[in-house]
Design a protein around this motif. Structure first.
Motif, mmCIF file in Angstrom:
data_model
loop_
_atom_site.group_PDB
_atom_site.id
_atom_site.type_symbol
_atom_site.label_atom_id
_atom_site.label_comp_id
_atom_site.label_asym_id
_atom_site.label_seq_id
_atom_site.Cartn_x
_atom_site.Cartn_y
_atom_site.Cartn_z
ATOM 1 N N GLY A 115 11.513 14.119 -0.307
ATOM 2 C CA GLY A 115 11.663 14.867 -1.551
ATOM 3 C C GLY A 115 11.749 13.955 -2.759
ATOM 4 N N ILE A 116 10.864 12.973 -2.826
ATOM 5 C CA ILE A 116 10.771 12.065 -3.973
ATOM 6 C C ILE A 116 9.421 12.316 -4.637
ATOM 7 N N HIS A 117 9.442 12.790 -5.886
ATOM 8 C CA HIS A 117 8.186 13.036 -6.580
ATOM 9 C C HIS A 117 7.484 11.723 -6.909
ATOM 10 N N LEU A 118 6.155 11.785 -7.007
ATOM 11 C CA LEU A 118 5.342 10.636 -7.380
ATOM 12 C C LEU A 118 4.633 10.928 -8.691
ATOM 13 N N GLY A 119 4.672 9.963 -9.598
ATOM 14 C CA GLY A 119 3.915 10.026 -10.836
ATOM 15 C C GLY A 119 2.779 9.028 -10.777
ATOM 16 N N GLU A 120 1.606 9.445 -11.229
ATOM 17 C CA GLU A 120 0.418 8.598 -11.096
ATOM 18 C C GLU A 120 -0.344 8.518 -12.413
ATOM 19 N N LEU A 121 -1.024 7.394 -12.599
ATOM 20 C CA LEU A 121 -1.869 7.148 -13.770
ATOM 21 C C LEU A 121 -1.079 7.219 -15.074
ATOM 22 N N LEU A 175 -1.899 7.689 3.773
ATOM 23 C CA LEU A 175 -1.026 7.473 2.624
ATOM 24 C C LEU A 175 0.436 7.540 3.073
ATOM 25 N N PRO A 176 0.948 6.463 3.677
ATOM 26 C CA PRO A 176 2.307 6.494 4.218
ATOM 27 C C PRO A 176 3.381 6.716 3.162
ATOM 28 N N ASP A 191 -14.639 -1.276 -15.211
ATOM 29 C CA ASP A 191 -15.085 -2.034 -14.043
ATOM 30 C C ASP A 191 -14.337 -1.519 -12.814
ATOM 31 N N GLU A 192 -15.028 -0.780 -11.951
ATOM 32 C CA GLU A 192 -14.357 -0.178 -10.807
ATOM 33 C C GLU A 192 -13.878 -1.229 -9.809
ATOM 34 N N ALA A 193 -14.538 -2.356 -9.744
ATOM 35 C CA ALA A 193 -14.077 -3.433 -8.864
ATOM 36 C C ALA A 193 -12.760 -4.016 -9.376
ATOM 37 N N ALA A 194 -12.650 -4.130 -10.694
ATOM 38 C CA ALA A 194 -11.395 -4.618 -11.276
ATOM 39 C C ALA A 194 -10.272 -3.622 -11.042
ATOM 40 N N LEU A 195 -10.573 -2.330 -11.131
ATOM 41 C CA LEU A 195 -9.570 -1.315 -10.838
ATOM 42 C C LEU A 195 -9.097 -1.436 -9.389
ATOM 43 N N ALA A 196 -10.049 -1.603 -8.478
ATOM 44 C CA ALA A 196 -9.709 -1.671 -7.064
ATOM 45 C C ALA A 196 -8.853 -2.886 -6.739
ATOM 46 N N ALA A 197 -8.962 -3.934 -7.563
ATOM 47 C CA ALA A 197 -8.186 -5.153 -7.316
ATOM 48 C C ALA A 197 -6.750 -5.042 -7.803
ATOM 49 N N CYS A 198 -6.439 -4.016 -8.588
ATOM 50 C CA CYS A 198 -5.076 -3.872 -9.099
ATOM 51 C C CYS A 198 -4.098 -3.583 -7.965
ATOM 52 N N ALA A 199 -2.861 -3.952 -8.196
ATOM 53 C CA ALA A 199 -1.842 -3.871 -7.152
ATOM 54 C C ALA A 199 -1.417 -2.435 -6.884
ATOM 55 N N GLY A 200 -0.796 -2.251 -5.717
ATOM 56 C CA GLY A 200 -0.187 -0.986 -5.329
ATOM 57 C C GLY A 200 0.742 -1.230 -4.158
ATOM 58 N N ALA A 235 12.389 9.295 -8.126
ATOM 59 C CA ALA A 235 10.934 9.398 -8.230
ATOM 60 C C ALA A 235 10.359 7.998 -8.282
ATOM 61 N N ILE A 236 9.078 7.882 -7.957
ATOM 62 C CA ILE A 236 8.348 6.628 -8.100
ATOM 63 C C ILE A 236 7.099 6.920 -8.917
ATOM 64 N N CYS A 237 6.873 6.130 -9.959
ATOM 65 C CA CYS A 237 5.750 6.357 -10.865
ATOM 66 C C CYS A 237 4.987 5.047 -11.035
ATOM 67 N N ALA A 238 3.678 5.151 -11.127
ATOM 68 C CA ALA A 238 2.840 3.963 -11.270
ATOM 69 C C ALA A 238 1.719 4.248 -12.244
ATOM 70 N N ASP A 239 1.105 3.173 -12.728
ATOM 71 C CA ASP A 239 -0.033 3.326 -13.643
ATOM 72 C C ASP A 239 -1.361 3.330 -12.888
ATOM 73 N N ASN A 240 -1.310 3.392 -11.566
ATOM 74 C CA ASN A 240 -2.520 3.494 -10.756
ATOM 75 C C ASN A 240 -2.642 4.916 -10.200
ATOM 76 N N PRO A 241 -3.725 5.243 -9.503
ATOM 77 C CA PRO A 241 -3.947 6.643 -9.150
ATOM 78 C C PRO A 241 -3.211 7.149 -7.927
ATOM 79 N N MET A 242 -2.599 6.265 -7.107
ATOM 80 C CA MET A 242 -1.964 6.758 -5.889
ATOM 81 C C MET A 242 -0.602 6.131 -5.610
ATOM 82 N N VAL A 243 -0.084 5.291 -6.490
ATOM 83 C CA VAL A 243 1.157 4.533 -6.290
ATOM 84 C C VAL A 243 0.940 3.466 -5.218
#
Length: 311
Positions: A264-270, A253-254, A202-211, A230-238
């Motif tokens: 110089g902080i790497h980002l992990g996504e998904l 994307l600030p 459900d793409e609407a449910a995905l869009a409602a997830c936090a970030g 580093a900062i890592c998240a389970d969403n696509p853009m942190v």
């Protein structure tokens, strides 16, 4: 020096102390998830047999008549930032007049530029990030103390945007302390939906997830002062995409700009934190040993990741 390289040494001893039970959790999605393309035209893996030099395919391949040896070889074609991934410093830059000549240059971390420090692709072929390839992150032996903060329920009244106050409230409620050299991990439930719903997600449910809310100055200042590696998240853009609320000329994307270009902080996504988050909550813990090297692929701007959390 990037915080990812220098800070990890600070956190590694603390990280080892968190591996007390000997339990390991896979923190990466299967490489073929999402089960349908959702982001920026990126495509998932296509698994193929390797061609044999004499013709045919190296699959159920007999090494010679009368010999017992049978071999399977395969290869994969995919976008390196399709599933669980690392963003390299060469992945995201900023356009501005860096040398006061009236022309905006494309500038990346530490002042590296598209016109000097990258080989631009020709018909999409042979791109190369000379100074900021993902191999630099691989060389750090990416390992440190992960700090998991569950932000899945703290921002439902705010469109899913997690500002500094909401992040600190969640951290305090979970006993999560962030120290220099730590790897901040954010659990939103996004990857859980990808696994549970697969092709029918459900793409609407995905869009409602936090970030993270990159519009919040206090949040950006906290990231700057935190010393996280580093900062890592389970969403696509942190962070939540907030470009439509910005004035023309401002970054969409600030958090990306701050972390990848300036600090110089790497980002992990998904990534996927579902099982680990449940265990940490049940055991009233928030910290763990995190091991997450990218592919040691010179010149690439990102990489798949198969992170492991050990408690």
């Amino acid at each position: 020096m990037a915080q990812a390289a220098g800070g990890l040494q600070l956190g590694r001893f603390r990280a080892l102390a968190e591996a007390r039970e000997g339990l390991a959790f896979l923190l990466g999605l299967p490489l073929d998830h999402p089960r349908k393309p959702l982001f920026f035209g990126r495509n998932g893996p296509k698994l193929e047999a390797t061609p044999a030099s004499a013709g045919g395919w190296m699959y159920d391949f007999a090494l010679g008549e009368g010999r017992p040896d049978v071999v399977n070889d395969d290869r994969v074609i995919m976008d390196l930032q399709y599933s669980s991934q690392w963003d390299g410093f060469s992945h995201f830059g900023a356009a501005f007049d860096a040398d006061d000549d009236g022309i905006a240059e494309h500038v990346f971390y530490n002042g590296y530029r598209s016109d000097r420090d990258f080989t631009q692709p020709v018909d999409g072929k042979n791109p190369y990030a000379h100074a900021l390839g993902i191999e630099n992150l691989a060389r750090t032996c990416m390992q440190g103390r992960g700090v998991l903060i569950d932000i899945s329920k703290v921002s439902q009244d705010n469109g899913g945007y997690v500002d500094h106050a909401a992040l600190m409230a969640a951290a305090d409620a979970q006993g999560a302390s962030v120290a220099p050299g730590d790897i901040l991990c954010l659990y939103t439930g996004y990857a859980d939906l990808l696994l549970e719903q697969r092709e029918n997600v459900d793409e609407a449910a995905l869009a409602a997830c936090a970030g993270l809310d990159g519009r919040d100055k206090a949040l950006l200042e906290w990231i700057d002062g935190s010393g996280v590696a580093a900062i890592c998240a389970d969403n696509p853009m942190v962070e939540k995409l907030a470009g439509v609320t910005h004035c023309a000329g401002a970054t969409m994307l600030p958090v990306h700009e701050l972390c990848l270009v300036k600090l110089g902080i790497h980002l992990g996504e998904l990534w996927w934190f579902g099982a680990l988050a449940a265990w940490l909550a049940a055991n009233k813990r928030a910290h763990f040993l995190l091991t997450a090297p990218p592919l040691n692929l010179p010149g690439a701007v990102g990489s798949p990741a198969t992170p492991v959390g050990t408690v």
